[in-house]
Motif scaffolding. Structure first.
Motif, PDB file in Angstrom:
ATOM      1  N   CYS A 143      -1.141   0.704  16.303  1.00 14.74           N
ATOM      2  CA  CYS A 143      -0.037   0.494  15.364  1.00 14.74           C
ATOM      3  C   CYS A 143       0.456  -0.951  15.395  1.00 14.74           C
ATOM      4  O   CYS A 143       0.706  -1.555  14.343  1.00 14.74           O
ATOM      5  CB  CYS A 143       1.103   1.460  15.674  1.00 14.74           C
ATOM      6  N   TYR A 191       5.249   2.805  12.779  1.00 14.66           N
ATOM      7  CA  TYR A 191       4.253   2.261  11.853  1.00 14.66           C
ATOM      8  C   TYR A 191       4.446   2.823  10.445  1.00 14.66           C
ATOM      9  O   TYR A 191       4.368   2.101   9.448  1.00 14.66           O
ATOM     10  CB  TYR A 191       2.854   2.573  12.363  1.00 14.66           C
ATOM     11  N   GLY A 192       4.734   4.125  10.356  1.00 17.73           N
ATOM     12  CA  GLY A 192       4.964   4.739   9.053  1.00 17.73           C
ATOM     13  C   GLY A 192       6.175   4.142   8.359  1.00 17.73           C
ATOM     14  O   GLY A 192       6.138   3.847   7.156  1.00 17.73           O
ATOM     15  N   GLY A 202       2.750   4.860   3.553  1.00 15.77           N
ATOM     16  CA  GLY A 202       2.885   5.118   4.979  1.00 15.77           C
ATOM     17  C   GLY A 202       3.351   6.516   5.305  1.00 15.77           C
ATOM     18  O   GLY A 202       3.602   6.839   6.471  1.00 15.77           O
ATOM     19  N   TRP A 203       3.484   7.359   4.282  1.00 17.32           N
ATOM     20  CA  TRP A 203       4.010   8.704   4.533  1.00 17.32           C
ATOM     21  C   TRP A 203       3.094   9.517   5.433  1.00 17.32           C
ATOM     22  O   TRP A 203       3.554  10.377   6.184  1.00 17.32           O
ATOM     23  CB  TRP A 203       4.255   9.432   3.216  1.00 17.32           C
ATOM     24  N   GLN A 204       1.756   9.255   5.375  1.00 15.11           N
ATOM     25  CA  GLN A 204       0.837  10.009   6.234  1.00 15.11           C
ATOM     26  C   GLN A 204       1.113   9.730   7.707  1.00 15.11           C
ATOM     27  O   GLN A 204       1.069  10.638   8.543  1.00 15.11           O
ATOM     28  CB  GLN A 204      -0.618   9.652   5.926  1.00 15.11           C
ATOM     29  N   TRP A 205       1.379   8.451   8.026  1.00 15.38           N
ATOM     30  CA  TRP A 205       1.648   8.092   9.422  1.00 15.38           C
ATOM     31  C   TRP A 205       2.978   8.674   9.889  1.00 15.38           C
ATOM     32  O   TRP A 205       3.088   9.114  11.044  1.00 15.38           O
ATOM     33  CB  TRP A 205       1.651   6.576   9.573  1.00 15.38           C
ATOM     34  N   LEU A 206       3.963   8.664   9.010  1.00 12.41           N
ATOM     35  CA  LEU A 206       5.248   9.258   9.360  1.00 12.41           C
ATOM     36  C   LEU A 206       5.099  10.752   9.609  1.00 12.41           C
ATOM     37  O   LEU A 206       5.657  11.304  10.564  1.00 12.41           O
ATOM     38  CB  LEU A 206       6.265   8.993   8.254  1.00 12.41           C
ATOM     39  N   GLN A 247       8.038   8.471  -0.979  1.00  9.92           N
ATOM     40  CA  GLN A 247       7.216   8.531   0.233  1.00  9.92           C
ATOM     41  C   GLN A 247       7.880   9.375   1.311  1.00  9.92           C
ATOM     42  O   GLN A 247       7.208  10.134   2.024  1.00  9.92           O
ATOM     43  CB  GLN A 247       6.958   7.115   0.758  1.00  9.92           C
ATOM     44  N   ALA A 251       6.384  12.731   3.016  1.00  8.96           N
ATOM     45  CA  ALA A 251       6.275  12.868   4.468  1.00  8.96           C
ATOM     46  C   ALA A 251       6.931  14.156   4.950  1.00  8.96           C
ATOM     47  O   ALA A 251       6.377  14.871   5.796  1.00  8.96           O
ATOM     48  CB  ALA A 251       6.902  11.657   5.156  1.00  8.96           C
TER      49      ALA A 251
END
Length: 618
Positions: A143, A191-192, A202-206, A247, A251
């Motif tokens: 990250c 990171y998200g 960045g919603w996938q990382w969150l 986003q 998430a």
């Protein structure tokens, strides 16, 4: 594809722009050598932070026995075909316990499988701790590398995180499995948020970060949610923009769907009365009694022993020693340097040393946000935060503190935020200071104090911990810690033994109990319904059914919270008492599986699209 900040320029781009001057990036052999060096150093980080479990022995750890019981319970349930595990018959000498419903245990399936194939309990646990430690190192470095675009700053932040004394205490001194596993996923949340507020996807990382927290530690999920909400408020104008808000919605929806298999049972069960329900009432107005002194927080030499002790009794020798609550010398030094550098930078004005003004501004915004979260969470962990005042005047705060249990848990947020702030500070300092001696002096000072605090804790822990070897026969299934998930009103004194209770007038012809199931063969010749209490701890979902006809008999909680079966008049036959998950729990499992498959397909498709664009550009 670059992750752009709200200003339109990435911090990573700034790193690449100044790559020639910094020397950290290169091409060909130089870049490959730098990558191998970082990999070797990360391996050293993992080995050093895992040192206490690399011996033949395994220390006691605060909650170790409870977590070994959780692994054994999952092993027993999987061996009997229960998947996913809900209530294992291993607990409480066969009475069962709803740990799997109210405490995320997905990642503990791995050591449970190792137990099934023949690993000893402590070896399975050691492999799990080592795997989590490796994953923590990977998630932090990955990250930070993505955000900063360079190896040096990313490694510094990773080292500060991996060797933070508070994280080491969760690994070894407290054996807080849920908490140290959650700390492996927190970098993905940062990171998200970084990507989302940078107007990138960045919603996938969150969703990944919060899903990991949900599946291992609900309390950490709660605290991370509080600070995520605070960040949203601080940046409210950006939060309410259509792109950013969409986003966050994605998430949240993704997190709920992929964790539906756990959340549906959890939300249903959490509404019932358990011992944990009374913790908030018990601690009302006394939450700060477990808070941290500033003198403890700034210590450079954390001890490797102790426990959480009420403030008024911490000098009572009968209570033992208070454990260390410090973030380590390296992280504390970063905070001091950060304040000094800000004063220096302010006096210097807007003069740019290297990189664009936009990229420098984006880096400063992120480092300030992380530093602010670190300082606020540190304050919330100390005796200076007015927790008791708030508890006594507001039911909401009483519920919040009752859920978190101890204010020092906020040091989890301080640790991850402080480590990432250290990485951003080193990144910014390298580009903002012309004198390289100053930069390397700061770098070496932070590195030395980080190693000093970590090594002192590890050596002290090794010296004072009692070495032992835990076998399967030594694990007590009644080791429940505070028994948080025991139903209120349970009389444990009546739970020892396998006998049936009550049932006067019933003719018992056979009784069998094994693997969380009870089978009774009986006859009720009376003209009335007769109750029979079986040796199973009652939770919603237990059912009694006739073995031959499938007829359902009423199953209710007895006064001592055993399962009470109401045997109808004239009944003669055999019935089983076992746990039957409701249909909507199964529906949640299907929803989670379908969501996971769709996300994987979406990720593969997106990866192929990016590769195709890259090939065309080439």
């Amino acid at each position: 594809m670059n992750e752009r900040t709200a200003t339109g320029v990435t911090v990573a781009e700034s790193g690449r722009q100044s790559a020639g001057a910094s020397g950290i990036h290169g091409t060909g052999q130089r870049s490959e050598a730098a990558g191998k060096t970082v990999f070797f150093l990360c391996v050293l980080l993992v080995v050093l932070s895992s040192a206490p479990v690399l011996s033949f022995y395994l220390g006691a750890g605060g909650d170790l026995q409870f977590h070994l019981c959780r692994i054994e319970a999952i092993r027993q349930a999987l061996s009997t075909g229960q998947f996913p595990v809900r209530i294992s018959g291993y607990w409480c000498g066969g009475y069962g316990y709803a740990s799997s419903v109210l405490y995320g245990e997905l990642f503990l399936y791995a050591p449970a499988v190792l137990r099934i194939i023949g690993f000893s309990p402590q070896d399975a646990y050691k492999f799990y701790l080592l795997a989590v430690n490796i994953f923590t190192c990977f998630s932090a470095y990955y990250c930070l590398k993505k955000m900063l675009g360079e190896r040096l700053s990313a490694f510094v932040g990773t080292a500060v995180y991996m060797l933070a004394p508070y994280r080491l205490s969760t690994l070894h001194l407290r054996a807080a499995v849920g908490e140290y596993t959650a700390m492996a996923f927190m970098p993905f949340i940062i990171y998200g948020l970084y990507l989302i507020y940078g107007r990138r996807r960045g919603w996938q990382w969150l969703a990944l970060g919060f899903s990991g927290l949900i599946q291992c530690h609900v309390i950490s999920t709660f605290m991370a949610g509080i600070f995520t909400a605070l960040i949203c408020l601080v940046r409210i104008r950006q939060t309410l923009s259509k792109e950013v808000l969409l986003q966050f919605v994605r998430a949240v929806v993704c997190t709920v769907l992929i964790n539906a298999w756990f959340l549906l049972p959890f939300l249903e069960y959490i509404g019932f009365d358990y011992n944990v329900s009374g913790l908030g009432v018990h601690s009302r107005g006394r939450f700060a009694s477990h808070a941290v002194f500033v003198s403890q927080l700034i210590s450079f030499f954390p001890q490797g022993e102790g426990a959480s002790i009420v403030t008024g009794k911490m000098w009572d020798t009968d209570n033992g020693m208070e454990m260390s609550y410090t973030l380590g010398g390296g992280m504390m030094l970063v905070l001091v340097f950060f304040a000094v550098y800000r004063l220096y930078d302010k006096r210097r004005g807007k003069r740019t040393v290297c990189g664009s003004d936009a990229s420098k501004k984006a880096g400063r915004q992120m480092s300030r946000l992380l530093t602010g979260a670190c300082l606020l969470s540190m304050l919330m962990a100390t005796t200076w935060f007015p927790w008791d005042f708030l508890q006594q005047r507001n039911d909401l705060f009483a519920w919040v503190t009752g859920s978190i249990q101890f204010p020092w848990r906020f040091l989890t947020i301080s640790t991850v935020a402080g480590a990432f702030a250290a990485a951003f500070f080193i990144f910014e300092l390298r580009r903002g200071v012309q004198n390289h001696l100053v930069f390397y002096g700061v770098l070496l000072s932070v590195g030395f104090l980080t190693l000093l605090s970590a090594d002192y804790f590890l050596q002290d822990y090794e010296k004072k911990s009692e070495p032992g070897y835990t076998t399967a026969y030594e694990i007590d299934s009644w080791w429940l810690g505070c028994a948080e998930y025991m139903p209120t009103g349970t009389d444990e004194t009546t739970f020892y033994g396998d006998g049936l209770q009550g049932g006067e007038g019933l003719s018992i012809e056979g009784f069998e109990r094994a693997q969380g199931r009870v089978r009774v063969c009986c006859e009720n010749a009376a003209d009335r319904e007769i109750s029979l209490d079986v040796p199973v701890l009652y939770y919603k979902g237990y059912a009694a059914r006739d073995v031959d006809t499938g007829q359902r008999l009423d199953a209710l909680p007895a006064d001592n919270m055993r399962v009470r079966v109401m045997v109808p008049a004239g009944y003669r036959g055999t019935f089983d008492v076992r746990f039957e998950p409701p249909w909507y729990w199964r529906a949640g499992e299907v929803i989670s599986c379908m969501t996971a498959i769709l996300l994987i397909l979406f990720g593969v498709k997106n990866k192929r699209g990016q590769k195709k664009v890259w090939m065309q550009e080439r």
